[in-house]
Design a protein around this motif. Sequence first.
Motif, PDB file in Angstrom:
ATOM      1  N   PHE A   1      -9.331 -47.320   9.780  1.00 49.39           N
ATOM      2  CA  PHE A   1      -8.077 -46.815  10.345  1.00 49.39           C
ATOM      3  C   PHE A   1      -6.969 -47.800  10.021  1.00 49.39           C
ATOM      4  CE2 PHE A   1     -11.375 -45.299  13.334  1.00 49.39           C
ATOM      5  CZ  PHE A   1     -11.176 -43.940  13.178  1.00 49.39           C
ATOM      6  N   GLU A   2      -5.789 -47.264   9.758  1.00 49.66           N
ATOM      7  CA  GLU A   2      -4.645 -48.148   9.562  1.00 49.66           C
ATOM      8  C   GLU A   2      -4.089 -48.530  10.931  1.00 49.66           C
ATOM      9  OE1 GLU A   2      -1.685 -46.867   6.804  1.00 49.66           O
ATOM     10  OE2 GLU A   2      -0.615 -48.772   7.034  1.00 49.66           O
ATOM     11  N   ILE A   3      -3.770 -49.812  11.090  1.00 50.51           N
ATOM     12  CA  ILE A   3      -3.275 -50.259  12.406  1.00 50.51           C
ATOM     13  C   ILE A   3      -1.917 -50.955  12.296  1.00 50.51           C
ATOM     14  CG2 ILE A   3      -5.577 -50.455  13.407  1.00 50.51           C
ATOM     15  CD1 ILE A   3      -5.446 -53.473  12.973  1.00 50.51           C
TER      16      ILE A   3
ATOM     17  N   TYR B   1      -9.527 -47.215  19.685  1.00 50.11           N
ATOM     18  CA  TYR B   1      -8.198 -47.384  20.291  1.00 50.11           C
ATOM     19  C   TYR B   1      -7.710 -48.803  20.052  1.00 50.11           C
ATOM     20  CZ  TYR B   1     -10.128 -43.459  22.977  1.00 50.11           C
ATOM     21  OH  TYR B   1     -10.726 -42.292  23.352  1.00 50.11           O
TER      22      TYR B   1
ATOM     23  N   THR C   1      -8.537 -40.308   6.081  1.00 53.99           N
ATOM     24  CA  THR C   1      -8.190 -41.728   6.143  1.00 53.99           C
ATOM     25  C   THR C   1      -8.853 -42.431   4.970  1.00 53.99           C
ATOM     26  OG1 THR C   1     -10.076 -41.978   7.587  1.00 53.99           O
ATOM     27  CG2 THR C   1      -7.927 -41.926   8.642  1.00 53.99           C
TER      28      THR C   1
ATOM     29  N   LYS D   1      -4.799 -44.283  20.573  1.00 54.31           N
ATOM     30  CA  LYS D   1      -5.970 -43.808  19.819  1.00 54.31           C
ATOM     31  C   LYS D   1      -5.721 -43.907  18.315  1.00 54.31           C
ATOM     32  CE  LYS D   1      -9.681 -40.741  19.763  1.00 54.31           C
ATOM     33  NZ  LYS D   1     -10.484 -39.856  20.569  1.00 54.31           N
ATOM     34  N   LEU D   2      -6.663 -44.523  17.606  1.00 50.05           N
ATOM     35  CA  LEU D   2      -6.552 -44.582  16.140  1.00 50.05           C
ATOM     36  C   LEU D   2      -7.221 -43.368  15.517  1.00 50.05           C
ATOM     37  CD1 LEU D   2      -7.492 -48.336  15.577  1.00 50.05           C
ATOM     38  CD2 LEU D   2      -5.209 -47.327  15.534  1.00 50.05           C
TER      39      LEU D   2
END
Length: 596
Positions: free
Chosen positions: A150-152, A132, A11, A137-138
């Motif tokens: 993390f990309e969301i 999460y 990531t 879950k990320l």
Amino acid sequence: MLSLSCFSQATPYVNPNVRASESLSGYWKYIVDPYENGYYNYRLEPFEEQEDTSRNAFFTDSKPRDRSELIEYDFDLSDSIYVPGDWNTQKEKLFFYEGTVWYRRLFNSTIKDPANRVFLSFGAANYKADVYLNGQKLGSHTGGFTPFSFEITSLLKDTVNSLVVKVDNKRLKDGVPTVNTDWWNYGGITRDVNLLETPSTFIEGFSIQLERDDPGHIVGLVQLNGIDRSGSEVEVHIPELGKSVLLKTDEKGKASFRTSVDSLRLWSVNDPKLYKVIFNTKEDTITDMVGFRTITVKGRDILLNDRPVFLKGISIHEESPIRGGRAHSKADARQLLGWAKELGCNFVRLAHYPHNEHMVRLADSLGILVWEEIPVYWTISWENEATYENAANQLQELIRRDRNRASVIIWSMANETPTSNARNRFLTDLAELTRSLDPTRLISAALEQSSYQGDPWVRTIEDDFARVTDILSFNQYIGWYDGLPDKAEKISWKIQQNKPVFISEFGGGAKQGYFGDKHTRWTEDYQEYLYEENIKMLSSIEQLRGMSPWILVDFRSPRRMLPKIQDGWNRKGLISEEGIKKKAFYTLQKYYLSKE
Ligand code: GCB
């Protein structure tokens, strides 16, 4: 020059210090979960691995749908805790707690452009974080002191979003660090959390620095992330130098550059000049403040911009004096580095794990040289491959974060690790990895000393890993664990490596305000005497090029429970946890101020 592999982690790390971000600091809901009831079902199977996830899994952040449904937790009704911050010093009941705590934060999306991407970035969470968003879950992250994101984008809702983080600080034998350390195992989301919005193709990372062997050139590289990463134009712009370089990325989205510079003001201790550096693509812009300098070793000298430098240092733990607990803010950094400056330091050893980024950024602007290290400490599981991978990952995350900080001159691989073939291999592999990622900085490790050919009065360094390091660093405790302070004058040193010598630790404990004669342990007078004798002894090492005595401020440690004296604090600080200076502070200050 820095290697590209530094960027290629699963990531990307999206750094809130170089682009606009929205802070998620504030009060978050939390649930203490010693049995990990919110993670496992009663057969100890993780909820997240079940086909039909139970709404009793805490990360679903559920509420009973009707008056009959059984849901056995409720974030809304739970207590709140401040993020960033450790849980131990915020909640009395969690002072000694080691285990799982669930955090929840609700937020509304403030995304400006729906075509953009959104990332969630954590400065650090100790030790393992499972993250999460809206029940999904990320990912997870292991290691308590390095940043991750993390990309969301695809999970973000226009309405309220539920971010849940499970943080577990249980100590693990095969972990990095392992179960045994001399510091407090502060748990929690200990550093800043930010939301960042980027264009669909964005600048994921860059490096820029002076070429090690030719300070007439600046070299660097850029990595784009996103659908249009290949064949994109990137401009590297340093307005103050009137420099603008145009690049085109390759099929992997990378581009490197080398450009000549003249009339550059080099970054140094007395003139920590930082230049504004701007990276532009069609869609994205990021800006950083960067200093340019070289750091090398020649024979027994450490050269900063080709000139010998003596490292007048101090070791520091990441603890906030006065407020107490893990340090994480700019104000904490200002306090700690302000004291280091007052002590006469031009160098700090950030022990024993990566400190928060404010520290190195402030060191950049104050002109303080920095040693950074990873928590490969004492008895790591040298034979365990996963332990190595974990250490290597923490190291890579640290280098990725700080590769553009002029202040950082040393990457340290380990502290006081017992020699063995497996350990030597482990550390040598780490050193090779470090050199492949960043051949421009120096490598070291805090080693241990021993008697020379069995003579207790003559000390030496016998450690195969010393062959690998650029600097010969070691800890020694003559006058504390090893005799009384007057032993120091009887010791001589036989150093066989032709390298600069750096004493990464020496010191002794004193309870601030306790005075007596210099032979009474725990008095400020004893500590002062220990410093005087050690400084004399160490000065006799011809190739001595610096030191970072142990330590700036008293720090919490579960190993230090002597009532009335320690009460849970390691007392080797030159300053008490309440910010009061002890006599030895002035002993070291006098020495440093007298030195060039
Ligand atoms: C050491 C360790 C350090 C300890 C210190 C002490 O050698 O590197 O982490 O805190 O000694 O106080 O004993």
